[in-house]
Design an enzyme around this catalytic site. Structure first.
Site, PDB file in Angstrom:
ATOM      1  N   SER A 169      37.174  64.446  13.828  1.00  0.00           N
ATOM      2  CA  SER A 169      38.799  64.574  14.191  1.00  0.00           C
ATOM      3  C   SER A 169      39.181  65.841  14.983  1.00  0.00           C
ATOM      4  O   SER A 169      39.674  66.067  15.867  1.00  0.00           O
ATOM      5  CB  SER A 169      39.703  64.265  13.342  1.00  0.00           C
ATOM      6  OG  SER A 169      39.586  65.035  11.882  1.00  0.00           O
ATOM      7  N   LYS A 178      27.216  64.483  10.135  1.00  0.00           N
ATOM      8  CA  LYS A 178      28.863  64.591  10.438  1.00  0.00           C
ATOM      9  C   LYS A 178      29.149  66.165   9.777  1.00  0.00           C
ATOM     10  O   LYS A 178      28.902  66.542   8.683  1.00  0.00           O
ATOM     11  CB  LYS A 178      29.480  63.759   9.507  1.00  0.00           C
ATOM     12  CG  LYS A 178      30.966  63.595   9.420  1.00  0.00           C
ATOM     13  CD  LYS A 178      31.673  62.689   8.898  1.00  0.00           C
ATOM     14  CE  LYS A 178      33.131  62.711   8.830  1.00  0.00           C
ATOM     15  NZ  LYS A 178      33.716  61.833   7.937  1.00  0.00           N
ATOM     16  N   LYS A 234      26.566  65.089   5.111  1.00  0.00           N
ATOM     17  CA  LYS A 234      27.784  65.264   5.604  1.00  0.00           C
ATOM     18  C   LYS A 234      28.442  66.461   4.948  1.00  0.00           C
ATOM     19  O   LYS A 234      28.194  66.917   3.669  1.00  0.00           O
ATOM     20  CB  LYS A 234      28.849  64.058   5.111  1.00  0.00           C
ATOM     21  CG  LYS A 234      30.275  64.464   5.230  1.00  0.00           C
ATOM     22  CD  LYS A 234      31.027  63.122   4.644  1.00  0.00           C
ATOM     23  CE  LYS A 234      32.540  63.454   4.985  1.00  0.00           C
ATOM     24  NZ  LYS A 234      33.513  62.170   4.426  1.00  0.00           N
TER      25      LYS A 234
END
Ligand code: PBG
Length: 329
Positions: free
Chosen positions: A279, A253, A200
């Site tokens: 997002s 991610k 991440k």
């Protein structure tokens, strides 16, 4: 021209293109992220046009609709009332809190839906960090690793008690997968899976999400725990650690700007790989197509097929429901 090899022959009709297609999307590939808040009102999320923050009352109906579209998994993100936020994030393991209540309601109405929960402290603490914050004398902040891991274990156990199928640590503390596995097993939750956000990155593409949950960090940034976008080898180090610690599935991610990482991770593990179209990726497509600058449906499908082609088995995307509807039509 004497050309015995003409690759265009394999593209000459829709039927042949379908025969030779290497990658396909199905509704079963997707996880739908869902935002939820207390009370009876649904709200449009200003920072993510087209995405709703569901009330506790209406999220179950949305989950039923998702199931009808062929979506088999969801991941839940709570917007916690400011009054419940504390520096120790204790609300995250309250068995009567928003997330456990919502898990129970969903599992009662739709037992076959795979419920994934986010394990991290940022929606729950007053600091907006994924871990516990120590304030240093010079005014800077430090994210306490080991003390955070203890709280994450309590949070995961709370989710397991409520009926979560998969807990998903998104915090990037060191050692959390082993600690979560040990805590779950000790409490006889050995069937609860761990989907670890292994690679991440400290990404600016999360901006709109933090607006959705009002969870942006109050001081400092997340660079001491999320990965540096400049690094690829470090992703392999992280995924191997998570695999050794007992993760069932690994995540990369964001997705779109990290396709090389997905591909490298694919070569270094046999575990299923998830990728999160976050997002900011969602917002770029939404806003450009709202302006009439992009063909929305084509760009959404291309962005998702690219993620799968890179090596992801599982895709978390805000477009999941809509894509599942297209794939059925
Ligand atoms: C919380 C969390 C974040 C996202 C998923 N879980 C925000 C962050 O780490 O800052 C981002 C998802 C998105 O941008 O769509 N730990």
């Amino acid at each position: 021209m004497h050309l015995p090899i003409r690759p265009r022959r394999n593209r000459k009709s829709a039927a042949i293109r379908a025969l030779v297609r290497e990658t396909t999307l199905t509704a079963a590939d997707f996880v739908q992220p869902l935002f939820v808040q207390e009370g009876t009102q649904n709200d449009a999320i200003v920072s993510m046009p087209g995405v709703t923050r569901w009330s506790e009352n209406s999220i179950v109906a949305e989950v039923r609709e998702l199931a009808a579209c062929g979506i088999q998994a969801i991941v839940l993100f709570p917007k916690i009332d400011d009054a419940l936020k504390t520096s120790d994030a204790a609300e995250c393991y309250n068995d009567h809190g928003l997330i456990p209540r919502v898990i129970r309601a969903i599992k009662q109405a739709c037992p076959e839906m795979c419920v994934i929960t986010d394990v991290a402290l940022d929606p729950y603490n007053t600091d907006g960090h994924d871990g516990l914050v120590e304030k240093l004398a010079d005014g800077s902040v430090k994210i306490a690793n080991d003390a955070t891991v203890e709280i994450l274990c309590r949070q995961a156990l709370c989710h397991a008690r409520a009926g979560a199928d998969i807990v998903s640590p998104s915090d990037m503390m060191d050692g959390r997968v082993a600690a979560l596995r040990a805590a779950l097993d000790a409490a006889q939750w050995e069937e609860v899976s761990i989907l670890s956000y292994s690679a991440k990155y400290a990404s600016a593409f999360y901006g709109p999400f933090r607006g959705a949950l009002d969870s942006a960090p109050k001081a400092g940034d997340k660079k001491t725990y999320k990965m540096d976008p400049a690094n690829a080898r470090e992703a392999i180090r992280e995924i191997l650690l998570d695999e050794a610690q007992g993760a069932d599935m690994l995540m990369v991610k964001p997705a779109g700007a990290y396709l090389d990482i997905i591909a490298k991770v694919r070569e270094n593990t046999t575990l299923p790989i998830a990728a999160y179209q976050v997002s900011g990726e969602y917002l770029m497509i939404q806003s450009a197509s709202a302006a009439g600058w992009l063909d929305r449906k084509a760009v959404i499908l291309e962005s998702l097929i690219a993620i799968k082609r890179a090596g992801a088995d599982i895709i978390l995307s805000y477009f999941a429901k809509e894509v599942a509807q297209w794939l059925r039509a």
